[in-house]
Design a protein around this motif. Structure first.
Motif, PDB file in Angstrom:
ATOM      1  N   SER A 130      -2.874  -0.436  12.519  1.00 50.31           N
ATOM      2  CA  SER A 130      -3.485  -0.063  11.239  1.00 50.31           C
ATOM      3  C   SER A 130      -2.508  -0.297  10.093  1.00 50.31           C
ATOM      4  CB  SER A 130      -3.900   1.413  11.284  1.00 50.31           C
ATOM      5  OG  SER A 130      -4.075   1.936  10.000  1.00 50.31           O
ATOM      6  N   VAL A 131      -2.987  -0.967   9.039  1.00 53.65           N
ATOM      7  CA  VAL A 131      -2.172  -1.149   7.843  1.00 53.65           C
ATOM      8  C   VAL A 131      -1.866   0.208   7.216  1.00 53.65           C
ATOM      9  CG1 VAL A 131      -2.199  -2.051   5.484  1.00 53.65           C
ATOM     10  CG2 VAL A 131      -2.938  -3.496   7.380  1.00 53.65           C
ATOM     11  N   ALA A 132      -2.856   1.097   7.188  1.00 52.96           N
ATOM     12  CA  ALA A 132      -2.650   2.428   6.622  1.00 52.96           C
ATOM     13  C   ALA A 132      -1.606   3.208   7.414  1.00 52.96           C
ATOM     14  CB  ALA A 132      -3.971   3.190   6.588  1.00 52.96           C
ATOM     15  N   GLY A 133      -1.659   3.100   8.753  1.00 57.49           N
ATOM     16  CA  GLY A 133      -0.680   3.792   9.582  1.00 57.49           C
ATOM     17  C   GLY A 133       0.727   3.269   9.360  1.00 57.49           C
ATOM     18  N   LEU A 134       0.858   1.948   9.205  1.00 58.42           N
ATOM     19  CA  LEU A 134       2.167   1.355   8.961  1.00 58.42           C
ATOM     20  C   LEU A 134       2.679   1.766   7.580  1.00 58.42           C
ATOM     21  CD1 LEU A 134       4.496  -0.448   9.784  1.00 58.42           C
ATOM     22  CD2 LEU A 134       3.126  -2.450   9.156  1.00 58.42           C
ATOM     23  N   ALA A 135       1.781   1.822   6.596  1.00 59.21           N
ATOM     24  CA  ALA A 135       2.178   2.252   5.256  1.00 59.21           C
ATOM     25  C   ALA A 135       2.693   3.691   5.285  1.00 59.21           C
ATOM     26  CB  ALA A 135       0.992   2.131   4.290  1.00 59.21           C
ATOM     27  N   ALA A 136       2.013   4.550   6.056  1.00 56.32           N
ATOM     28  CA  ALA A 136       2.456   5.943   6.168  1.00 56.32           C
ATOM     29  C   ALA A 136       3.825   6.030   6.833  1.00 56.32           C
ATOM     30  CB  ALA A 136       1.423   6.755   6.961  1.00 56.32           C
ATOM     31  N   ALA A 137       4.052   5.208   7.872  1.00 58.52           N
ATOM     32  CA  ALA A 137       5.350   5.215   8.548  1.00 58.52           C
ATOM     33  C   ALA A 137       6.460   4.735   7.625  1.00 58.52           C
ATOM     34  CB  ALA A 137       5.284   4.341   9.802  1.00 58.52           C
ATOM     35  N   ILE A 187       1.151 -13.106  -0.651  1.00 54.55           N
ATOM     36  CA  ILE A 187       0.845 -11.678  -0.639  1.00 54.55           C
ATOM     37  C   ILE A 187       1.810 -10.922  -1.552  1.00 54.55           C
ATOM     38  CG2 ILE A 187       0.940  -9.590   0.792  1.00 54.55           C
ATOM     39  CD1 ILE A 187      -0.257 -11.210   3.066  1.00 54.55           C
ATOM     40  N   VAL A 188       3.087 -11.258  -1.475  1.00 51.44           N
ATOM     41  CA  VAL A 188       4.080 -10.589  -2.314  1.00 51.44           C
ATOM     42  C   VAL A 188       3.805 -10.858  -3.790  1.00 51.44           C
ATOM     43  CG1 VAL A 188       6.537 -10.470  -2.902  1.00 51.44           C
ATOM     44  CG2 VAL A 188       5.830 -10.608  -0.495  1.00 51.44           C
ATOM     45  N   GLU A 189       3.426 -12.086  -4.101  1.00 59.91           N
ATOM     46  CA  GLU A 189       3.166 -12.450  -5.495  1.00 59.91           C
ATOM     47  C   GLU A 189       1.929 -11.741  -6.052  1.00 59.91           C
ATOM     48  OE1 GLU A 189       2.845 -16.644  -5.313  1.00 59.91           O
ATOM     49  OE2 GLU A 189       5.003 -16.980  -5.022  1.00 59.91           O
ATOM     50  N   THR A 190       0.893 -11.606  -5.220  1.00 61.21           N
ATOM     51  CA  THR A 190      -0.365 -11.040  -5.709  1.00 61.21           C
ATOM     52  C   THR A 190      -0.413  -9.517  -5.581  1.00 61.21           C
ATOM     53  OG1 THR A 190      -1.401 -11.431  -3.541  1.00 61.21           O
ATOM     54  CG2 THR A 190      -1.643 -13.147  -5.212  1.00 61.21           C
ATOM     55  N   ALA A 191       0.138  -8.962  -4.492  1.00 60.58           N
ATOM     56  CA  ALA A 191       0.070  -7.508  -4.282  1.00 60.58           C
ATOM     57  C   ALA A 191       1.132  -6.771  -5.087  1.00 60.58           C
ATOM     58  CB  ALA A 191       0.229  -7.185  -2.794  1.00 60.58           C
ATOM     59  N   ARG A 192       2.214  -7.453  -5.430  1.00 61.04           N
ATOM     60  CA  ARG A 192       3.294  -6.881  -6.228  1.00 61.04           C
ATOM     61  C   ARG A 192       3.733  -5.510  -5.715  1.00 61.04           C
ATOM     62  NH1 ARG A 192       4.257  -9.752 -10.718  1.00 61.04           N
ATOM     63  NH2 ARG A 192       2.665 -11.230 -11.443  1.00 61.04           N
ATOM     64  N   PRO A 193       4.298  -5.446  -4.520  1.00 60.79           N
ATOM     65  CA  PRO A 193       4.759  -4.151  -3.999  1.00 60.79           C
ATOM     66  C   PRO A 193       5.876  -3.569  -4.860  1.00 60.79           C
ATOM     67  CG  PRO A 193       5.614  -5.965  -2.666  1.00 60.79           C
ATOM     68  CD  PRO A 193       4.613  -6.566  -3.620  1.00 60.79           C
ATOM     69  N   ALA A 194       6.004  -2.243  -4.803  1.00 61.69           N
ATOM     70  CA  ALA A 194       7.089  -1.585  -5.529  1.00 61.69           C
ATOM     71  C   ALA A 194       8.446  -1.983  -4.960  1.00 61.69           C
ATOM     72  CB  ALA A 194       6.905  -0.068  -5.471  1.00 61.69           C
ATOM     73  N   GLU A 202       0.822  -1.215   0.000  1.00 60.87           N
ATOM     74  CA  GLU A 202       0.000   0.000   0.000  1.00 60.87           C
ATOM     75  C   GLU A 202       0.857   1.266   0.000  1.00 60.87           C
ATOM     76  OE1 GLU A 202      -3.002   2.111   3.171  1.00 60.87           O
ATOM     77  OE2 GLU A 202      -3.377  -0.008   2.701  1.00 60.87           O
ATOM     78  N   SER A 203       2.020   1.191   0.645  1.00 61.21           N
ATOM     79  CA  SER A 203       2.867   2.374   0.781  1.00 61.21           C
ATOM     80  C   SER A 203       3.424   2.857  -0.548  1.00 61.21           C
ATOM     81  CB  SER A 203       4.036   2.083   1.730  1.00 61.21           C
ATOM     82  OG  SER A 203       4.994   1.215   1.113  1.00 61.21           O
ATOM     83  N   GLY A 204       3.679   1.936  -1.454  1.00 61.21           N
ATOM     84  CA  GLY A 204       4.263   2.292  -2.740  1.00 61.21           C
ATOM     85  C   GLY A 204       5.740   2.622  -2.683  1.00 61.21           C
ATOM     86  N   VAL A 205       6.394   2.418  -1.551  1.00 65.80           N
ATOM     87  CA  VAL A 205       7.803   2.780  -1.436  1.00 65.80           C
ATOM     88  C   VAL A 205       8.665   1.824  -2.256  1.00 65.80           C
ATOM     89  CG1 VAL A 205       7.506   3.769   0.872  1.00 65.80           C
ATOM     90  CG2 VAL A 205       8.210   1.384   0.644  1.00 65.80           C
ATOM     91  N   ARG A 206       9.701   2.386  -2.865  1.00 64.42           N
ATOM     92  CA  ARG A 206      10.704   1.586  -3.543  1.00 64.42           C
ATOM     93  C   ARG A 206      11.827   1.346  -2.543  1.00 64.42           C
ATOM     94  NH1 ARG A 206      13.422   3.759  -7.264  1.00 64.42           N
ATOM     95  NH2 ARG A 206      13.790   1.872  -8.500  1.00 64.42           N
TER      96      ARG A 206
END
Length: 396
Positions: free
Chosen positions: A346-353, A268-275, A246-250
């Protein structure tokens, strides 16, 4: 003195308490003491014979056969008594377990009239909540099991929650210790024990010095994050991987450890494909893990409410590596060098961090850990503190 330690799981299995106990044993022996460790025999792998280990008959309790159970009954009592005959007289029993290991340790102490030091490593209620579909029923069953395996030594009101369970264990102890100030205060506030000594779990002095000596200046490149731990629900690896996507961080992310959620984590890594690129290193030797932590730009700590200390972030602080910390109690105990997660669960809070940390790393503005943690976290100082607790318990 001869210290007999009791654990729920073999010290060669995966887990922070096991790492801590291995270090405790080595530094106690270095100080001239004798240590026997009583724990269930492992089934997942063979290991070298070790005179300090007293492996009790056991049955595997996880699919990967990493963890096992020894039934705390008379058969196990007889096995332990027979094995101790050839060893020096016992001076103190150090229970570092919550279930069968705790029952067996307290039973031995009662049979022989020995003092018990009980280290509370875990928030039993939070762990049960994370792993059981019926946590309330499970806690009631555990309290009942405890009263049958370890009858109360005094008539006191007994509840059915996690704090009542821990209080039942502590009732027979001469001293109780906790690996963090925040957990010690909670134990006192919930009536588990009147005065709980704070003795941090430590880091190997030699390994710390070696890792510090080998540390190199940061090279240009993507931020490097490392997650270390057991892959089980209470450690919250899966929410971390979702937050990473969700964070989109490289970034370069290394996951160190093993457990039952490995397949789900890979999915999760295979399906969500994080940056970010994610690698699963599996279980690594302790010294190698410290090297990876020292080389990282940040350690990611994701459990909330479960950890009673959080060894990995203290290791990171000792090595000068900052941490992204989901648990506010752990962040407060560290004092500096953290990116706290708003709304830690929160997943959103962790993504922001993660986004905040990545930006700080790339700009060269990371927070510095408290340099005093490194000295206060050395196992030599922690062993000296625990020996004082032993001596006080024996004197009682």
């Amino acid at each position: 003195m001869h210290v007999v330690m009791f654990a729920d799981q073999h010290l060669e299995s995966l887990g922070g308490a096991q790492v801590s106990m291995r270090l405790q044993r080595r530094f106690l022996e270095r100080a001239g003491h004798t240590v026997t460790v009583v724990a269930p025999r492992m089934h997942s792998a063979t290991h070298m014979s070790d005179a300090a280990y007293l492996d009790t008959p056991s049955i595997p309790i996880t699919v990967d056969r990493e963890y096992a159970l020894t039934w705390p009954g008379r058969r196990a009592d007889r096995f332990i008594d027979a094995a101790l005959v050839s060893r020096p007289p016992v001076d103190v029993v150090h229970v570092q377990a919550d279930f069968w290991g705790a029952f067996l340790g307290h039973r031995l102490a009662r049979r022989r009239g020995l003092p018990v030091v009980h280290t509370m490593h875990n928030r039993v209620d939070v762990g049960i909540e994370a792993t059981s579909p019926l946590p309330g029923l499970t806690m009631r069953a555990l309290n009942l099991w405890q009263r049958r395996a370890l009858p109360p030594i005094e008539v006191v009101p007994r509840g059915t929650d996690g704090w009542s369970y821990l209080a039942g264990l502590a009732a027979g102890a001469a001293a109780v210790t906790a690996p963090s100030a925040h957990f010690a205060r909670r134990l006192e506030q919930h009536g588990v024990f009147p005065r709980v000594d704070v003795v941090w779990n430590g880091i190997d002095d030699d390994a710390l010095d070696a890792a510090l000596a080998a540390r190199r200046p940061r090279l240009p490149g993507l931020p490097r994050f490392v997650w270390v731990g057991r892959m089980s629900p209470e450690k919250r690896l899966l929410p971390f991987l979702r937050a990473l996507a969700e964070s989109g961080v490289r970034a370069e992310v290394e996951v160190i450890g093993g457990g039952g959620e490995l397949r789900a984590a890979r999915r999760i890594v295979e399906t969500a494909r994080p940056a970010a690129s994610v690698s699963f290193a599996g279980r690594l030797p302790y010294a190698t893990t410290l090297e990876r932590i020292a080389a990282a730009d940040a350690v990611v700590q994701t459990s909330v409410g479960f950890e009673t200390q959080g060894m990995t972030v203290f290791e990171a602080a000792s090595l000068g590596t900052p941490s992204i910390v989901s648990d506010p109690d752990i962040a407060a105990e560290l004092g500096a060098g953290t990116w706290p997660v708003d709304g830690g669960a929160s997943v959103a809070g962790l993504a922001a961090a993660l986004r905040t940390a990545a930006a700080a790393i790339e700009s060269g503005s990371t927070p510095a850990p408290d340099p005093g943690v490194a000295e206060r976290f050395r196992q030599s100082s922690r062993t000296a503190a625990m020996i004082e607790v032993y001596e006080r318990a024996i004197a009682r």
